[in-house]
Design an enzyme around this catalytic site. Structure first.
Site: not given
Ligand SMILES: *Cc1c(COP(=O)(O)O)cnc(C)c1O
Length: 381
Positions: A46, A98, A170, A195
């Site tokens: 992690r 978005y 973004d 994406k």
């Protein structure tokens, strides 16, 4: 190094254990220590693992930033940025964005008394007016989703910095191949690596890139403390995608421009949204801050919402699906799909047409894509 070279090489070296040219995927949750705290740089996956570390170095290099951080999804990266805030803090965000980001800002963070004002970020004056004494972050998408509007990142950053406000960009739609927001004054770049960076519709991931060391430390703390982290295989897939980003984006841009031009001349199209069209209101600004205009095109069709929904169901090569940025072309009806979480009132304020169709233009032969759109137009009349 230039972009295409960095995308393939930056931050990567042959595996020290074996010489493997590809970054290894160590499927392990923990690392053995010689004595407590004595290890070879990794203790628990992690906190970090070699594939993620390589991806993070590469992300920093391609965005021309100092630090990269990888996350389990774009939303995980966004939520981690918002966790920098505390109760009473305020943010200003572009109103065309978005749907998932809108949902996070309106349905999750208000629980912690973090409030967002949505503005038309293409108007500097509107951004200025929305700033409050408690504003800590300015959140931008450029080009925006799904209207492909371009905002003046440098202008907004100058305005924000006067008031000590940090600017988040973004950069999912543009990718660092076409636009590097940190060089324009942005403080944090956020990505859905799902994406274009991944590029093959086979992985979910997110990223943050920053220059400031203290900001990096805070985000690094949250990344480990909250734990919205990607596993080794996910990081490997994003890294592999980035290697071909430059060549993919070139073709995405070329195909998108051709489709946008075709749609502009089509009698059944009311408006085309693509910053690469000289007729676009954002074209001049887009030319200033981007090197090309991306692979996303939106268009408002004649015949209203019903016709647009019919159209989106009749394409054969463009698959009807959420998401974007993969090699295969996708089509969507934002109102009922990606942007369903945005209430009607807000959508109207943002000017999102009910008959809007969004295309993620893939890497197929453009002649086939245009023929597909033409037959779906006829079949949906
Ligand atoms: C998809 C997307 C996100 C969310 O990313 P996930 O990887 O789906 O969590 C955020 N911003 C933009 C612009 C997106 O397209």
């Amino acid at each position: 190094m230039r972009f295409a070279t960095k995308a393939i090489h930056a931050g990567l070296e042959p595996d020290p254990a074996t010489g493997a040219i590809m970054t290894p995927v160590y499927l392990t949750s923990t690392y053995v220590q010689a004595a407590p705290g004595q290890h070879k740089g990794y203790d628990y996956s992690r906190t970090n693992h070699p594939t993620r570390a390589a991806l993070e170095r590469n992300l920093a290099a391609i965005e021309e930033g100092n630090y990269g951080l990888a996350f389990a999804s774009g939303m995980a990266a966004e939520a981690t940025i918002l966790q920098l805030l505390k109760s009473g803090d305020h943010l200003v965000c572009c109103q065309d964005l978005y749907g998932g980001t809108y949902r996070l800002m309106t349905q999750v963070f208000p629980r912690f008394n973090v409030e967002t004002t949505f503005v038309d970020a293409t108007r500097l004056e509107a951004v200025r007016e929305a700033i409050r004494p408690s504003t800590r972050l300015m959140w931008l998408e450029s080009p925006s989703n799904p209207m492909l509007r371009v905002c003046d990142i440098a202008g907004i950053a100058a305005l924000a910095h006067e008031k000590g406000i940090k600017v988040v960009v973004d950069n999912t739609f543009a990718t660092p191949c076409l636009q590097r927001p940190l060089n324009l004054g942005g403080d944090l770049v956020v990505h859905s690596t799902t994406k274009y960076l991944g590029g093959h519709s086979d992985v979910i991931g997110g990223a943050i890139i920053v220059n400031d060391a203290a900001l990096h430390d805070e985000l690094r703390f949250l990344q480990n403390a909250v734990g919205a982290v990607p596993g080794p295989l996910d990081c490997f897939l994003v890294l592999r995608g980035i290697k071909t980003l430059a060549v993919r984006m070139r073709q995405h841009c070329e195909n998108a421009l051709r489709l946008a031009e075709f749609l502009s001349g089509h009698p059944e199209v009311i408006r085309v949204f693509y910053p690469g069209l000289p007729a676009s209101a954002d074209h001049a600004l887009a030319r200033q801050q981007m090197s090309a205009f991306g692979g996303m095109v939106s268009a408002e069709l004649r015949g209203g919402e019903e016709r647009s929904i019919r159209f989106a169901s009749r394409t054969k090569i463009f698959a009807l699906a959420e998401s974007l940025g993969g090699v295969e072309s996708l089509v969507g009806h934002p109102l009922t799909m990606t942007h369903a979480a945005i209430p009607a009132e807000q959508r109207q304020k943002a000017g999102l047409p009910a008959a809007l169709i969004r295309f993620s233009v893939g890497l197929e032969d453009i002649a086939d894509l245009i023929e597909d759109v033409e037959q779906a137009m006829a079949a949906s009349r």
